[in-house]
Design a protein around this motif. Structure first.
Motif, short mmCIF file in Angstrom:
data_model
loop_
_atom_site.label_atom_id
_atom_site.label_comp_id
_atom_site.label_asym_id
_atom_site.label_seq_id
_atom_site.Cartn_x
_atom_site.Cartn_y
_atom_site.Cartn_z
N LEU A 292 3.97 1.61 -0.88
CA LEU A 292 4.70 1.69 -2.16
C LEU A 292 3.82 2.29 -3.27
O LEU A 292 4.18 3.28 -3.91
CB LEU A 292 5.13 0.27 -2.50
N ALA A 293 2.63 1.72 -3.43
CA ALA A 293 1.80 2.13 -4.56
C ALA A 293 1.20 3.51 -4.35
O ALA A 293 1.15 4.32 -5.29
CB ALA A 293 0.70 1.10 -4.78
N VAL A 294 0.76 3.80 -3.13
CA VAL A 294 0.09 5.08 -2.90
C VAL A 294 1.09 6.24 -2.94
O VAL A 294 0.83 7.26 -3.59
CB VAL A 294 -0.68 5.05 -1.56
N PHE B 111 3.89 6.27 -4.50
CA PHE B 111 4.34 6.41 -5.87
C PHE B 111 3.27 7.08 -6.73
O PHE B 111 3.58 7.95 -7.55
CB PHE B 111 4.68 5.03 -6.44
N GLY B 112 2.01 6.71 -6.49
CA GLY B 112 0.91 7.34 -7.23
C GLY B 112 0.87 8.83 -6.95
O GLY B 112 0.69 9.65 -7.87
N ALA C 183 -4.63 6.14 -7.29
CA ALA C 183 -3.87 5.49 -6.22
C ALA C 183 -3.96 6.29 -4.93
O ALA C 183 -4.10 5.72 -3.84
CB ALA C 183 -2.42 5.31 -6.64
N GLY D 193 -2.26 8.09 -11.06
CA GLY D 193 -1.66 8.53 -9.80
C GLY D 193 -2.72 8.99 -8.82
O GLY D 193 -2.71 8.62 -7.64
N VAL E 218 0.84 -1.21 0.00
CA VAL E 218 0.00 0.00 0.00
C VAL E 218 0.88 1.26 0.00
O VAL E 218 0.67 2.17 -0.81
CB VAL E 218 -0.96 0.01 1.22
N LEU F 62 0.40 1.00 -10.37
CA LEU F 62 -0.91 1.32 -9.83
C LEU F 62 -1.84 0.12 -9.86
O LEU F 62 -2.85 0.11 -9.18
CB LEU F 62 -1.46 2.52 -10.55
#
Lengths: 370, 367
Positions: A98-100, A102-103, B259, B256, A96, B206
């Motif tokens: 990592l992805a958030v 990065f997003g 996410a 993005g 979570v 994502l």
């Protein structure tokens, strides 16, 4: 020509520093079974870089690195806090964060790209790394961080080592393990953020895992492992950087990762003692020894259960080895003088062979008594 | 146009949430990271073979790469030369790197640029229409992703019992003759296919957000597997829709922003979930302290009830000597006991109410 030399030396120096740092600190991540931490920290660093640029409109490497460090550090600290205080497991929160993060970083980058005045061109290099855009200024910042980190590791070498291998023992010695862990993680964050420029956010984790995993195969001593890991890291990242700045359209990060993965593969195949090739050879020779011992044992049993003396046993009746391969083993035994063969498919133990079996028995008994 | 994008995003989110639930429950969340990266390698290689981005062969090739990643990691693990974390962390960066290098070297041949690998191109997806016999049936990716979502749903319904059992008790599942290993690979194929399908629209990283964050959010809200799947689907779809709208109004990267919205829902659940949220956990822990103190007091009172020392023992001041409580703390405990109807205070003496006596008796009997 001068320009080429400038780029070349910058690239080589930068690569060497990145390889050195990620090699050394990867050893700790690997030994603590936290290799995937690097993945999170590097992805989490992206919004830090973007935010610093967005708010301060500066591209100085020191500012960007500090931003990356802050965000990476925040991401690292969120994970244990969530795992300790909720039912969420570590793997979930790693994914979570990592992805958030990065997003969020990508969203910020998309804002930056739409700024009318921005000279944002340099920021996307943080995704896959781009060694050829590196400046002397970048190298200076990297060198400063490397110097600090390496000094810290040398200074706390013993403490870090104990805390890594046996945290309970370290605590019983009165070492501040919590602080040591915190310091070590901060240093890992530094190592990762320094590497972002050349390897990029997406693949930085491999630079942390692969050199250490390769080095682990060659030695059981941590000092040598760290040294080897640093060497592997430097080798891979210098050659990756050189390759990508001489071949167009070759991003530095992926090139470096391919090279370091190659190092790893060579290591697990050919490293002495631990390597797969060595293991295979050792297994074969063990297998041979065991089969020989079983054959001798069977002959001994036949000897005991039949009338003693010059009786040859039929080779066909032996069961320890299947028939196709039996000749090879019997030849070896005969060469060693433990058995003798009759012309007509018969075999028996010699007195030397008898002695060999009895010695083996005595050894077994000795071991059982222990 | 924006409606099409929302539609695609919602379908992607729904498809992702189904395997995501099992990844979270089986503690395999990081496999989604590994697979979503390595399918790029499969996509590129299969593209070189079939030269068509819409061929089902591409899908099969890419899904095979996902399975290959899992198998390679297990192979590395089996050598016992590296631990599990490193075995995952070594395989997918290598495959992903080869994929990125191939894309950047042959950018002219492949309609995929390196940046789109990370962010997807959902904004362009509506332009690629699915036309049959001259009739426009909507965006192509809505159909392909819808198909994947349908497959996931059918697999989920078909193997619900098996998945449930092998997730919560792999040992029992094996002893009953199910094949946990086979199911594991089945799940990994599901993750791979979903990751390949979603790759186009939301990009490699994502996919992880859409698979794991809604499932983790749902995990904080319920204990029932069926409900968790429904919730995670709902949360995923909501995050996707809100994400797209937000991205349009802020003019930011769509994937993005999606996410980030997923992360926001997760954070809200993490803090405010009625049962498993941090705040309610903290409140429960805090209350527990007072409840325990109250019970201690009740037991103390019942113990001395009807004895000659009752007069002295039930005195409020006595709590400081006997139970070693600070005056202020004792006051609070007494107040909470009275509020809960366990105690009565007459003058300076404390008495148990019938409810208090009942509570103490049931407490004592429990041991």
């Amino acid at each position: 020509m001068i320009d080429f030399d400038y780029t070349l030396t910058t690239v080589v120096l930068g690569g060497a520093l990145v390889g050195l740092l990620s090699g050394v600190f990867g050893v700790y991540a690997l030994l603590r079974k936290q290799s995937l931490l690097g993945d999170t920290i590097s992805h989490a660093a992206l919004p830090g870089i973007a935010l610093v640029f967005l708010l301060l409109r500066v591209k100085h490497p020191l500012a960007l690195t500090l931003g990356a460090m802050a965000a990476g550090w925040l991401g690292t600290m969120i994970m244990p806090a969530v795992v300790n205080r909720s039912r969420i497991k570590l793997d979930t929160i790693i994914a979570v964060v990592l992805a958030v993060f990065f997003g969020f970083g990508l969203a910020l980058l998309s804002v930056i790209q739409k700024l009318p005045t921005a000279n944002q061109a340099g920021l996307t290099k943080f995704l896959y790394g781009n060694a050829s855009t590196m400046l002397r200024q970048d190298v200076h910042v990297m060198a400063a961080f490397t110097l600090i980190s390496v000094c810290a590791v040398l200074l706390f070498w013993k403490e870090f080592k104990i805390a890594t291998f046996d945290a309970d023992y370290a605590r019983s010695l009165g070492l501040p393990v919590r602080w040591l862990d915190m310091l070590l993680f901060s240093l890992i964050v530094v190592a990762i953020t320094v590497g972002l420029q050349t390897v990029g956010v997406v693949l930085m984790s491999a630079m942390l895992v692969a050199p250490a995993a390769a080095a682990r195969q060659w030695t059981n001593r941590m000092e040598i492992m760290a040294l080897l890991s640093a060497l592997f890291g430097m080798g891979a990242s210098i050659s990756g950087a050189l390759l990508s700045s001489s071949i167009t359209h070759l991003p530095t990060g992926p090139a470096t990762v391919c090279i370091i993965t190659l190092f790893f593969l060579i290591s697990i195949l050919f490293a002495p003692n631990r390597g797969l090739l060595w293991r295979w050879i050792r297994r074969r020779s063990h297998h041979g020894e065991i089969t020989q011992a079983r054959l001798l044992e069977e002959l001994y049993w036949l000897e005991q259960n039949h009338e003693p003396g010059s009786h040859y046993h039929e080779i066909r009746s032996l069961q320890a080895v299947n028939r196709e391969r039996i000749d090879r083993y019997l030849d070896t035994l005969t060469q060693q003088g433990w058995t003798e063969r009759s012309g007509a498919g018969g075999i028996r133990l010699t007195s030397a062979g008898l002695k060999q079996v009895k010695t083996a028995h005595a050894e077994m008994e000795g071991k059982e008594r222990l | 146009m924006i409606f099409d994008i929302i539609l695609i995003a919602c379908i992607v989110a729904a498809a992702c949430s189904m395997p995501g639930v099992f990844l979270v429950l089986r503690r395999l969340s990081l496999q989604s990271d590994a697979i979503s990266h390595s399918v790029l390698f499969g996509i590129v290689i299969s593209f070189f073979l079939v030269k068509n981005f819409h061929s089902p062969l591409l899908m099969i090739g890419a899904a095979a790469t996902g399975v290959l990643t899992v198998m390679l990691s297990e192979l590395l693990l089996k050598t016992k030369l590296v631990k599990e974390d490193a075995s995952i962390g070594l395989v997918f960066p290598a495959l992903f790197s080869i994929g990125v290098i191939l894309i950047s070297k042959y950018a002219g041949d492949i309609h995929l640029d390196v940046d789109a690998v990370l962010t997807g191109e959902i904004a362009l997806a509506p332009f690629d229409r699915f036309v049959v016999g001259g009739v426009d049936l909507g965006p192509r990716s809505a159909w392909s992703m819808g198909l994947i979502a349908l497959i996931n749903l059918l697999l989920l319904l078909g193997f619900f019992k098996e998945l449930k059992l092998s997730t919560f008790d792999a040992g029992l599942a094996a002893s009953l003759g199910f094949r946990p290993h086979l199911l594991h690979y089945g799940l990994m194929i599901m993750v791979s296919i979903t990751a390949v399908g979603a790759f186009d629209s939301v990009g490699s990283i994502l996919v992880v957000a859409l698979m794991i964050a809604p499932a983790a959010t749902a995990y904080l809200l319920t204990d029932s597997l069926a409900l968790m799947i429904l919730l995670s689907m709902g949360i995923g779809i909501t995050s996707a829709a809100v994400g797209v709208l937000l991205a349009f109004s802020l003019d930011t990267s769509i994937s993005g922003t999606m996410a980030v919205v997923c992360g926001m829902f997760f954070a809200i659940a993490l803090f405010f979930s009625p049962r498993y949220g941090m705040i309610s956990k903290w409140l429960i822990a805090r209350d527990r302290k007072w409840i325990f103190a109250c019970y201690t007091l009740c037991v103390h009172l019942l113990h001395h009830e009807g004895t000659p020392e009752e007069e002295e023992e039930s005195h409020v001041r006595h709590l400081q000597d006997d139970l070693k409580w600070e005056p202020k703390y004792a006051q609070k405990v007494v107040a909470s006991g009275i509020r809960n109807g366990l105690l009565l205070k007459t003058g300076n003496h404390l008495h148990l109410t019938p409810l208090g006596k009942e509570t103490v008796r049931s407490l004592m009997n429990r041991g």
